[in-house]
Design a protein around this motif. Structure first.
Motif, short mmCIF file in Angstrom:
data_model
loop_
_atom_site.label_atom_id
_atom_site.label_comp_id
_atom_site.label_asym_id
_atom_site.label_seq_id
_atom_site.Cartn_x
_atom_site.Cartn_y
_atom_site.Cartn_z
N ASN A 249 0.82 -1.21 0.00
CA ASN A 249 0.00 0.00 0.00
C ASN A 249 0.85 1.26 0.00
OD1 ASN A 249 -2.34 -1.49 -0.06
ND2 ASN A 249 -2.61 -1.46 2.16
N SER A 250 1.96 1.24 0.72
CA SER A 250 2.88 2.38 0.71
C SER A 250 3.48 2.57 -0.67
CB SER A 250 3.99 2.20 1.75
OG SER A 250 3.45 2.25 3.03
N TYR A 251 3.78 1.46 -1.35
CA TYR A 251 4.34 1.58 -2.70
C TYR A 251 3.29 2.13 -3.67
CZ TYR A 251 6.71 0.63 -7.05
OH TYR A 251 7.30 0.78 -8.29
N LEU A 252 2.05 1.70 -3.53
CA LEU A 252 0.98 2.23 -4.38
C LEU A 252 0.81 3.73 -4.15
CD1 LEU A 252 -1.64 -0.65 -4.10
CD2 LEU A 252 -0.19 -0.09 -6.08
N ARG A 253 0.88 4.16 -2.89
CA ARG A 253 0.80 5.59 -2.57
C ARG A 253 2.00 6.33 -3.17
NH1 ARG A 253 0.25 5.39 2.80
NH2 ARG A 253 2.50 5.42 3.15
N TYR A 254 3.18 5.72 -3.09
CA TYR A 254 4.40 6.31 -3.66
C TYR A 254 4.23 6.56 -5.16
CZ TYR A 254 9.18 6.27 -5.55
OH TYR A 254 10.34 6.56 -6.24
N THR B 164 4.26 13.23 -8.16
CA THR B 164 5.51 13.29 -7.41
C THR B 164 5.68 12.03 -6.57
OG1 THR B 164 4.52 14.42 -5.52
CG2 THR B 164 5.41 15.82 -7.30
N ARG B 165 6.91 11.80 -6.08
CA ARG B 165 7.24 10.59 -5.32
C ARG B 165 7.84 11.00 -3.98
NH1 ARG B 165 4.59 9.21 -8.96
NH2 ARG B 165 5.17 8.06 -10.78
N ALA B 166 7.25 10.55 -2.89
CA ALA B 166 7.76 10.88 -1.56
C ALA B 166 8.90 9.93 -1.18
CB ALA B 166 6.65 10.81 -0.52
N THR B 167 10.05 10.48 -0.93
CA THR B 167 11.21 9.67 -0.57
C THR B 167 10.96 8.88 0.71
OG1 THR B 167 12.66 11.26 -1.67
CG2 THR B 167 13.70 9.75 -0.11
N GLU B 168 10.21 9.47 1.66
CA GLU B 168 9.95 8.76 2.91
C GLU B 168 9.11 7.50 2.67
OE1 GLU B 168 7.47 12.57 2.78
OE2 GLU B 168 9.56 12.05 2.50
N VAL C 167 9.30 1.39 1.97
CA VAL C 167 9.14 0.25 1.08
C VAL C 167 10.46 -0.52 0.96
CG1 VAL C 167 8.69 -0.43 -1.33
CG2 VAL C 167 7.20 1.25 -0.18
N VAL C 168 11.55 0.19 0.76
CA VAL C 168 12.87 -0.46 0.63
C VAL C 168 13.20 -1.23 1.90
CG1 VAL C 168 15.35 0.03 0.51
CG2 VAL C 168 13.79 1.08 -1.14
N MET C 169 13.07 -0.59 3.04
CA MET C 169 13.41 -1.26 4.29
C MET C 169 12.46 -2.42 4.59
SD MET C 169 14.74 1.89 6.60
CE MET C 169 16.09 2.89 6.00
N GLY C 170 11.19 -2.22 4.27
CA GLY C 170 10.22 -3.29 4.47
C GLY C 170 10.49 -4.49 3.58
N LEU C 171 10.74 -4.25 2.30
CA LEU C 171 11.02 -5.37 1.39
C LEU C 171 12.31 -6.09 1.77
CD1 LEU C 171 10.00 -3.91 -2.09
CD2 LEU C 171 8.83 -5.70 -0.77
N ASP D 213 14.34 24.88 -4.66
CA ASP D 213 14.95 25.05 -5.98
C ASP D 213 14.65 23.86 -6.88
OD1 ASP D 213 16.04 27.51 -5.31
OD2 ASP D 213 17.95 26.64 -4.68
N LEU D 214 14.67 22.66 -6.32
CA LEU D 214 14.48 21.44 -7.11
C LEU D 214 13.03 20.99 -7.16
CD1 LEU D 214 17.57 19.38 -5.90
CD2 LEU D 214 17.33 20.62 -8.06
N GLY D 215 12.31 21.22 -6.08
CA GLY D 215 10.95 20.70 -5.98
C GLY D 215 10.97 19.27 -5.46
N PRO D 216 9.80 18.64 -5.39
CA PRO D 216 9.72 17.27 -4.89
C PRO D 216 10.24 16.28 -5.92
CG PRO D 216 7.58 17.99 -5.62
CD PRO D 216 8.49 19.18 -5.74
#
Length: 154
Positions: free
Chosen positions: A19-24, A29-33, A38-42, A120-123
């Protein structure tokens, strides 16, 4: 009760990761958090499936059940090697991998101005590991886990 908070088992944890990956992936835009969760969970989900199964030594314990066989399969998977290395890279903040974040979303697409690391960069709009979109590795592992959980429910 086993588990953590209201995750009572590996399937609960998997559903949260998925579900977190689907939200990502949802939206421009993509939330790094979300990505880091997802990375730590997988990286750690296989340990929820086969607790106490030794994968930290150079010599594996002999798998004695389906959970341990699956855990070893995931640990040996090339996509998991990248996710594991990225998780450890994050945990220790060392530069063993080439990571890159793509930016460039118009300000109207910014989900929350205060959550943006750099005005300057945005999300972020995409994340890469060694020149490949992180989604390639994540989606491969999610498919492996999905197959596992479907097979366990039948």
């Amino acid at each position: 009760m086993t588990g953590v908070f209201d995750f009572s088992d590996a399937k609960d944890f998997y559903n949260s990761i998925r579900n977190s990956y689907l939200r990502y992936q949802k939206g421009p835009t993509r939330a790094t958090e979300d990505l880091l969760y997802v990375v730590m969970g997988l990286n750690h989900l296989r340990e929820w499936i086969a607790p106490d199964f030794d994968s930290n030594s150079k010599h594996w314990s002999i798998p004695r059940n389906a959970e341990q066989i699956f855990s070893k399969k995931i640990f040996s998977h090339p996509a998991h090697a990248v996710i594991r290395q990225l998780c450890n890279h994050t945990k220790h903040s060392n530069r063993t991998m080439n990571t890159y974040t793509e930016h460039g979303a118009p300000i109207d697409d910014w989900p929350d101005f205060d959550a943006v690391q750099s005005t300057d960069l945005g999300p972020p709009i995409n994340h890469f590991v060694d020149g490949k979109p992180i989604s390639e590795f994540i989606e491969t592992l999610i498919a492996e886990y999905e197959t596992w959980f479907v097979s366990q429910s039948s």
